[in-house]
Design a protein around this motif. Structure first.
Motif, PDB file in Angstrom:
ATOM      1  N   ASP A 113      31.278  42.342  45.481  1.00 43.74           N
ATOM      2  CA  ASP A 113      30.518  43.027  44.421  1.00 43.74           C
ATOM      3  C   ASP A 113      29.842  42.002  43.512  1.00 43.74           C
ATOM      4  OD1 ASP A 113      33.614  43.369  44.221  1.00 43.74           O
ATOM      5  OD2 ASP A 113      33.028  43.039  42.136  1.00 43.74           O
ATOM      6  N   GLY A 114      30.493  40.858  43.287  1.00 42.16           N
ATOM      7  CA  GLY A 114      29.860  39.823  42.475  1.00 42.16           C
ATOM      8  C   GLY A 114      28.658  39.247  43.203  1.00 42.16           C
ATOM      9  N   PHE A 142      36.135  45.438  42.643  1.00 44.04           N
ATOM     10  CA  PHE A 142      36.082  45.575  41.176  1.00 44.04           C
ATOM     11  C   PHE A 142      36.226  44.251  40.421  1.00 44.04           C
ATOM     12  CE2 PHE A 142      38.364  49.550  42.609  1.00 44.04           C
ATOM     13  CZ  PHE A 142      37.296  50.421  42.477  1.00 44.04           C
ATOM     14  N   ILE A 143      36.114  43.112  41.113  1.00 41.49           N
ATOM     15  CA  ILE A 143      36.452  41.845  40.423  1.00 41.49           C
ATOM     16  C   ILE A 143      35.885  40.654  41.211  1.00 41.49           C
ATOM     17  CG2 ILE A 143      38.685  41.301  41.612  1.00 41.49           C
ATOM     18  CD1 ILE A 143      38.625  41.538  37.853  1.00 41.49           C
ATOM     19  N   TYR A 144      35.784  39.493  40.559  1.00 37.70           N
ATOM     20  CA  TYR A 144      35.527  38.253  41.293  1.00 37.70           C
ATOM     21  C   TYR A 144      36.889  37.773  41.809  1.00 37.70           C
ATOM     22  CZ  TYR A 144      30.902  37.587  39.003  1.00 37.70           C
ATOM     23  OH  TYR A 144      29.609  37.704  38.563  1.00 37.70           O
ATOM     24  N   PHE A 151      35.502  39.500  35.339  1.00 38.23           N
ATOM     25  CA  PHE A 151      34.966  40.848  35.584  1.00 38.23           C
ATOM     26  C   PHE A 151      33.604  40.761  36.252  1.00 38.23           C
ATOM     27  CE2 PHE A 151      33.703  40.198  31.039  1.00 38.23           C
ATOM     28  CZ  PHE A 151      32.330  40.409  31.137  1.00 38.23           C
ATOM     29  N   SER A 152      33.294  41.808  37.010  1.00 40.28           N
ATOM     30  CA  SER A 152      32.046  41.873  37.776  1.00 40.28           C
ATOM     31  C   SER A 152      31.274  43.116  37.332  1.00 40.28           C
ATOM     32  CB  SER A 152      32.372  41.963  39.276  1.00 40.28           C
ATOM     33  OG  SER A 152      32.610  43.310  39.645  1.00 40.28           O
ATOM     34  N   ILE A 222      45.723  41.334  43.733  1.00 44.52           N
ATOM     35  CA  ILE A 222      46.168  40.137  43.012  1.00 44.52           C
ATOM     36  C   ILE A 222      45.424  39.973  41.684  1.00 44.52           C
ATOM     37  CG2 ILE A 222      46.301  37.597  43.125  1.00 44.52           C
ATOM     38  CD1 ILE A 222      48.299  39.061  44.991  1.00 44.52           C
ATOM     39  N   ASN A 223      44.102  39.990  41.754  1.00 50.90           N
ATOM     40  CA  ASN A 223      43.347  39.694  40.524  1.00 50.90           C
ATOM     41  C   ASN A 223      42.878  40.920  39.756  1.00 50.90           C
ATOM     42  OD1 ASN A 223      43.514  36.877  40.467  1.00 50.90           O
ATOM     43  ND2 ASN A 223      42.027  36.747  42.133  1.00 50.90           N
ATOM     44  N   PHE A 224      42.799  42.070  40.422  1.00 52.57           N
ATOM     45  CA  PHE A 224      42.470  43.305  39.696  1.00 52.57           C
ATOM     46  C   PHE A 224      43.699  44.212  39.579  1.00 52.57           C
ATOM     47  CE2 PHE A 224      41.201  47.727  39.344  1.00 52.57           C
ATOM     48  CZ  PHE A 224      40.398  47.675  38.217  1.00 52.57           C
ATOM     49  N   GLY A 225      44.277  44.509  40.744  1.00 48.87           N
ATOM     50  CA  GLY A 225      45.378  45.482  40.766  1.00 48.87           C
ATOM     51  C   GLY A 225      46.531  45.109  39.842  1.00 48.87           C
TER      52      GLY A 225
END
Ligand SMILES: Cc1ncc(C[n+]2csc(CCOP(=O)(O)OP(=O)(O)O)c2C)c(N)n1
Ligand code: SF4
Length: 294
Positions: A113-114, A142-144, A151-152, A222-225
Motif C-alpha cells: 500500500d505504501g 494498512f502499514i509500511y 502509517f501509510s 507484527i507492525n499493524f496487528g
C-alpha cells in the motif's frame, strides 16, 4: 453379512476433486525459506497467485512479475518467473516499459500500500488513466511493513503506528474508488481470509484486457496487528474476514456501516475501452505509413 464398501474414484465426481498444485515448482529453491514473518499475509497472496497461474496454465516464459521495495516486494525474488525487482514506488513505470516492448507478455505487478498509493501514487493514477494491460496486485496491510510500521495512506484513522503513537489522524485513501476514477477497467477487492477468492480475482484480472487492479487486504500482524488488533496472524486474519462483505449484502448497509466493512469482489469492470499498448502501436503504424496526424 455386511458388504465391504470399496472406495473407488467414482465416489468423487472429477469436477469436485481438488486439483493439486505443485507449489514448489514455482519457487526459487535457493531463496527459500522466505524472509517473511511466520503467518504473514504475503505468503498467502503468493500461494494464491501461484494457484491462479497454475489454473490458467499460462506459458511461464510469457509471464513477468514486477515488484517494488517492501516486504511484499520480496515476492519477485521468490517466484521462478521472469522477474524485475524495482525501486520503491516505481513498479508501474518499469511494468509499462516491459509491456510496451513485449505486448504479448502477462505482466503482473506486486506492490504494498505504501509502494502503490504513497510514493507510487502518481504512477498509479496515470497507469490507470492509460488503461494499459497490466495486472496490479496491491497488498494492503494498512502499514509500511518492511521499515518497521510507519502509517501509510490506508492506515485506518485512529490506528497506532510508529509515526502515530497516539493514533493516526489522517483519513484513508479508498484504493477501489481512486483507481476506478483514474480509469482502471477492472477493479477488485479481496482478502487473505479467503485465499481461493484471491486466486479468482487475480484470474479475472489476467483475463481482462486493460488495467486490472486487485486490492488484497492482508495482515501485517507484527507492525499493524500487534498494536491495533492482534499480534497473532490467525486472529488478525479472522478480524479481516469479519469485516468483508459481498456487494449484494453491502447494498443494504448505510454509509457509516459500509465504511466499517470491506466490500469484496469485482467492483468495477468495463470492457472494450481502448488499451494503451494497442493505441500506441496503432499510432506508430499510422506514422510509419505517413498518416501521423489522422
Ligand atoms: C525511494 C525510497 N524511499 C523510501 C524507501 C524506504 N522504504 C522501503 S519499503 C518502504 C515502505 C514499505 O511499505 P509498503 O510499500 O506498504 O510495503 P510492505 O513492506 O508493507 O509490504 C519504505 C518507506 C526506499 N527503499 N526507497
Ligand atoms: S513485517 Fe509485516 S508485512 Fe513484513 S513480513 Fe512481517 S508480518 Fe509480513
Amino acid at each position: 453379512m455386511v458388504e465391504k464398501v470399496v472406495m473407488t474414484e467414482t465416489f468423487i465426481p472429477k469436477s469436485h476433486m481438488k486439483r493439486m498444485v505443485d507449489y514448489d515448482t514455482y519457487l526459487r529453491s535457493n531463496k527459500m525459506p522466505t524472509l517473511w514473518c511466520s503467518g504473514c499475509g504475503d505468503g498467502l497472496v503468493m500461494k494464491a497467485l501461484i494457484r491462479a497461474l497454475d489454473d490458467l496454465e499460462l506459458d511461464r516464459d510469457n509471464v513477468a512479475i514486477v515488484s517494488g521495495i517492501g516486504c511484499s516486494g520480496r515476492m519477485s525474488s521468490y517466484l521462478d518467473f521472469n522477474t524485475l525487482h524495482t525501486p520503491h514506488g516505481r513498479t508501474l513505470p518499469f511494468a509499462t516499459g516491459l509491456k510496451l516492448i513485449k505486448p504479448e507478455a502477462h505482466v503482473i505487478v506486486i506492490a504494498g500500500d505504501g509502494d502503490a498509493l504513497a510514493i507510487g501514487g502518481n504512477h498509479l493514477l496515470h497507469t490507470c488513466r492509460r488503461n494499459i494491460d497490466l495486472t496490479l496486485i496491491i497488498i494492503n496491510n494498512f502499514i509500511y511493513g518492511l521499515t518497521g510500521g510507519q502509517f501509510s495512506p490506508t492506515t485506518p484513522a485512529g490506528s497506532i503506528a510508529q509515526t502515530s503513537p497516539d493514533g493516526a489522524v489522517e483519513p484513508t485513501l479508498d484504493t477501489v474508488a481512486v483507481t476506478k476514477a483514474a480509469g482502471a477497467t477492472y477493479v477488485a477487492r479481496t482478502a487473505v481470509s479467503n485465499p481461493r477468492h484471491i486466486s479468482d480475482m487475480i484470474k479475472g484480472g489476467l483475463a481482462h484486457k486493460g488495467m486490472a487492479v486487485i486490492e488484497v487486504v492482508s495482515n501485517c500482524h507484527i507492525n499493524f496487528g500487534r498494536h491495533n488488533v492482534s499480534g497473532k496472524p490467525e486472529e488478525m486474519i479472522a478480524w479481516i474476514g469479519r469485516r468483508t462483505v459481498s456487494p449484494d449484502t453491502a447494498q443494504y448497509l448505510n454509509e457509516a456501516e459500509k465504511r466499517e466493512r470491506l466490500v469484496v469482489g469485482v467492483l468495477h469492470q468495463v470492457d472494450g475501452r481502448p488499451e494503451y499498448v494497442d493505441s500506441y502501436y496503432q499510432k506508430a503504424a499510422q506514422i510509419r505509413n505517413g498518416g501521423g496526424n489522422e
